[in-house]
Design an enzyme around this catalytic site. Structure first.
Site, PDB file in Angstrom:
ATOM      1  N   HIS A  31       0.821  -1.215   0.000  1.00 14.76           N
ATOM      2  CA  HIS A  31       0.000   0.000   0.000  1.00 14.76           C
ATOM      3  C   HIS A  31       0.857   1.268   0.000  1.00 14.76           C
ATOM      4  O   HIS A  31       0.360   2.354   0.258  1.00 14.76           O
ATOM      5  CB  HIS A  31      -1.004   0.016   1.166  1.00 14.76           C
ATOM      6  CG  HIS A  31      -2.135  -0.962   0.967  1.00 14.76           C
ATOM      7  ND1 HIS A  31      -3.390  -0.588   0.576  1.00 14.76           N
ATOM      8  CD2 HIS A  31      -2.159  -2.320   1.060  1.00 14.76           C
ATOM      9  CE1 HIS A  31      -4.157  -1.669   0.462  1.00 14.76           C
ATOM     10  NE2 HIS A  31      -3.432  -2.738   0.741  1.00 14.76           N
ATOM     11  N   GLY A 118      -4.516 -12.409  -5.042  1.00 13.36           N
ATOM     12  CA  GLY A 118      -3.574 -11.332  -4.729  1.00 13.36           C
ATOM     13  C   GLY A 118      -2.253 -11.467  -5.463  1.00 13.36           C
ATOM     14  O   GLY A 118      -1.244 -10.907  -5.038  1.00 13.36           O
ATOM     15  N   SER A 120      -2.009 -10.673  -8.742  1.00 13.44           N
ATOM     16  CA  SER A 120      -2.110  -9.747  -9.879  1.00 13.44           C
ATOM     17  C   SER A 120      -2.506 -10.390 -11.201  1.00 13.44           C
ATOM     18  O   SER A 120      -1.905 -10.124 -12.247  1.00 13.44           O
ATOM     19  CB  SER A 120      -0.788  -8.998 -10.102  1.00 13.44           C
ATOM     20  OG  SER A 120      -0.562  -8.154  -9.060  1.00 13.44           O
ATOM     21  N   SER A 121      -3.540 -11.213 -11.160  1.00 13.91           N
ATOM     22  CA  SER A 121      -4.020 -11.781 -12.417  1.00 13.91           C
ATOM     23  C   SER A 121      -4.525 -10.670 -13.344  1.00 13.91           C
ATOM     24  O   SER A 121      -4.363 -10.758 -14.562  1.00 13.91           O
ATOM     25  CB  SER A 121      -5.117 -12.810 -12.158  1.00 13.91           C
ATOM     26  OG  SER A 121      -6.164 -12.228 -11.421  1.00 13.91           O
ATOM     27  N   SER A 122      -5.109  -9.612 -12.786  1.00 13.11           N
ATOM     28  CA  SER A 122      -5.626  -8.555 -13.663  1.00 13.11           C
ATOM     29  C   SER A 122      -4.491  -7.782 -14.319  1.00 13.11           C
ATOM     30  O   SER A 122      -4.562  -7.445 -15.503  1.00 13.11           O
ATOM     31  CB  SER A 122      -6.586  -7.629 -12.916  1.00 13.11           C
ATOM     32  OG  SER A 122      -6.042  -7.208 -11.719  1.00 13.11           O
ATOM     33  N   ASP A 166       1.420  -3.453  -9.433  1.00 17.30           N
ATOM     34  CA  ASP A 166       1.207  -4.718 -10.142  1.00 17.30           C
ATOM     35  C   ASP A 166       1.611  -4.636 -11.613  1.00 17.30           C
ATOM     36  O   ASP A 166       2.271  -5.530 -12.145  1.00 17.30           O
ATOM     37  CB  ASP A 166      -0.265  -5.137 -10.046  1.00 17.30           C
ATOM     38  CG  ASP A 166      -0.754  -5.182  -8.611  1.00 17.30           C
ATOM     39  OD1 ASP A 166       0.096  -5.270  -7.707  1.00 17.30           O
ATOM     40  OD2 ASP A 166      -1.973  -5.100  -8.393  1.00 17.30           O
TER      41      ASP A 166
HETATM   42  C1  GLA Z   1      -3.057  -4.226  -4.880  1.00 18.36           C
HETATM   43  C2  GLA Z   1      -2.980  -3.012  -5.791  1.00 18.36           C
HETATM   44  C3  GLA Z   1      -1.573  -2.415  -5.797  1.00 18.36           C
HETATM   45  C4  GLA Z   1      -1.034  -2.201  -4.401  1.00 18.36           C
HETATM   46  C5  GLA Z   1      -1.244  -3.450  -3.536  1.00 18.36           C
HETATM   47  C6  GLA Z   1      -0.874  -3.226  -2.099  1.00 18.36           C
HETATM   48  O1  GLA Z   1      -2.291  -5.269  -5.411  1.00 18.36           O
HETATM   49  O2  GLA Z   1      -3.348  -3.355  -7.101  1.00 18.36           O
HETATM   50  O3  GLA Z   1      -1.551  -1.212  -6.535  1.00 18.36           O
HETATM   51  O4  GLA Z   1      -1.599  -1.075  -3.803  1.00 18.36           O
HETATM   52  O5  GLA Z   1      -2.589  -3.907  -3.591  1.00 18.36           O
HETATM   53  O6  GLA Z   1       0.480  -3.006  -1.972  1.00 18.36           O
END
Ligand code: GLA
Length: 376
Positions: A31, A118, A120-122, A166
């Site tokens: 974050h 979590g 980052s598939s998108s 991501d």
């Molecule tokens: C998600 C968001 C990122 C980042 C993380 C937390 O993956 O897509 O941009 O903020 O949460 O680090």
């Protein structure tokens, strides 16, 4: 079915080429991206593949192995296309909005990146399509400018208020390296990250815990941070140094906001400390920083959930050097730094703890740092 086979089935021709973009694990720096701070992700070997071929100008047709049917769109505006295809339409929209002459295309997609975990598939989806369209159209878009375009697709077209972590990881990571990214300047440093050579591994533990209220909670965290920056009179929380934290906290009345600020400021420092240790070759010593990051996410930023905390605790009890949740929070994955020969016992310890608690069984594997997006 592979992306290329799907392309042949749907479009009756061979694709012009195949492009890939990976999922990611964020080693540390959670974050911090939308606070213009620091992150340290590496790319996973699991990737999304886009098999792509030409189509008439102004026409895009997309299909995927994850849902039946094809989606077609032309001149598109945010809101026109929904569901998974919105990530594709969003990339076309963002490129065109930035003035690029995007070639019409037929696109078939396949992905190994687990959805909703979590990882980052998108971003993998966006980045594979972006890389393909840039190559296919010969667009003059340098690699360092690509993540912000993919992020814009997600923020404006899909409507998810994420930062740039991501997409940067999916596009800019290199094999055997962790990507130290300054989210204000977009400058990067590629940090050597070959753990196997040190007899170490990053065990990824997918909690398989369902995400709940993720979007609302993420947006709420972002708002708190922006509000705090406003109170403190700084452009972003990045501008509060660790030695200015106590003074900054005194200016904020609300206890929740104070804890949000404390997480961001200390987390930025932990990223810098982790990078310094890795550059010194002291990999094991990053363990306590990982664990401290987790405590900060749990107690100050309040983005963890019981299955995630349990996985961290179980991995540490089984001897991990450090462990933390990775990604946006409220479920998803934990990473643990372990000796390579501790994969089995650590996995078993987490599985046993989950079984005792009555949680859905986790999925565990050792993650190595793969390359960022490219042509296959
Ligand atoms: C998600 C968001 C990122 C980042 C993380 C937390 O993956 O897509 O941009 O903020 O949460 O680090």
């Amino acid at each position: 079915m592979s992306a290329a086979d799907l392309f042949r089935t749907e479009f009756g021709a061979d694709p012009a080429g195949r492009w890939f973009a990976p999922g990611r694990v964020n080693l540390i720096g959670e974050h911090t991206d939308y606070n213009e701070g620091f992150v340290l992700p590496f790319a996973l070997p699991q990737r999304t593949v886009a098999a792509v071929g030409p189509a008439p100008a102004g026409e895009w047709t997309v299909c995927s192995t994850f849902e039946e049917g094809t989606v077609r769109f032309g001149d598109t505006e945010p809101g026109d296309v929904t569901g998974w295809a919105a990530y594709v339409a969003g990339v076309v929209w963002a490129l065109r909005d930035a003035g690029f002459d995007v070639p019409g295309a037929r696109i078939a997609l396949d992905s190994e990146v687990p959805v909703g975990s979590g990882l980052s598939s998108s971003a993998a989806l966006e980045s594979s399509v972006l890389t393909a369209l840039v190559d296919l159209g010969g667009l003059d878009l340098p690699v360092e400018r690509r993540p912000a375009l993919a992020q814009r697709a997600e923020n404006v077209y899909v409507g998810a208020p994420t930062g740039i972590l991501d997409q940067s990881a999916s596009i800019r990571c290199l094999e055997g390296r962790a990507l130290f990214l300054d989210c204000r300047t977009y400058e990067v440093e590629q940090i050597p990250f070959d753990l196997a050579a040190e007899g170490l591994g990053i065990l990824v533990i997918n909690s398989n815990a369902p995400h709940q209220h993720v979007d609302g909670e993420y947006g709420a965290r972002r708002k708190s941070c922006e509000e705090a920056a406003r109170i403190l009179g700084v452009p972003a929380l990045r501008d509060v140094p660790l030695d200015g934290l106590a003074a900054a906290l005194e200016k904020i009345d609300d206890d929740v906001t104070r804890r949000r600020v404390r997480h961001i400021v200390t987390e930025n420092q932990r990223v810098l400390d982790t990078v310094a240790l890795l550059q010194d070759g002291r990999v094991r010593d990053i363990g306590p920083l990982l664990t401290a990051s987790h405590a900060s996410m749990r107690d100050d930023f309040e983005i963890t959930v019981p299955p995630i905390d349990l996985a961290v605790g179980a991995a540490l009890s089984a001897g991990a050097y450090g462990a933390r949740m990775t990604g946006g929070g409220f479920g998803g994955c934990v990473l643990a730094l372990i000796d390579s020969d501790r994969e089995r016992p650590t996995t078993e310890a987490v599985e046993a703890a989950y079984a005792d608690a009555g949680f859905t069984a986790p999925t565990c594997w050792i993650a190595t740092a793969g390359p960022g997006a490219g042509r296959l």
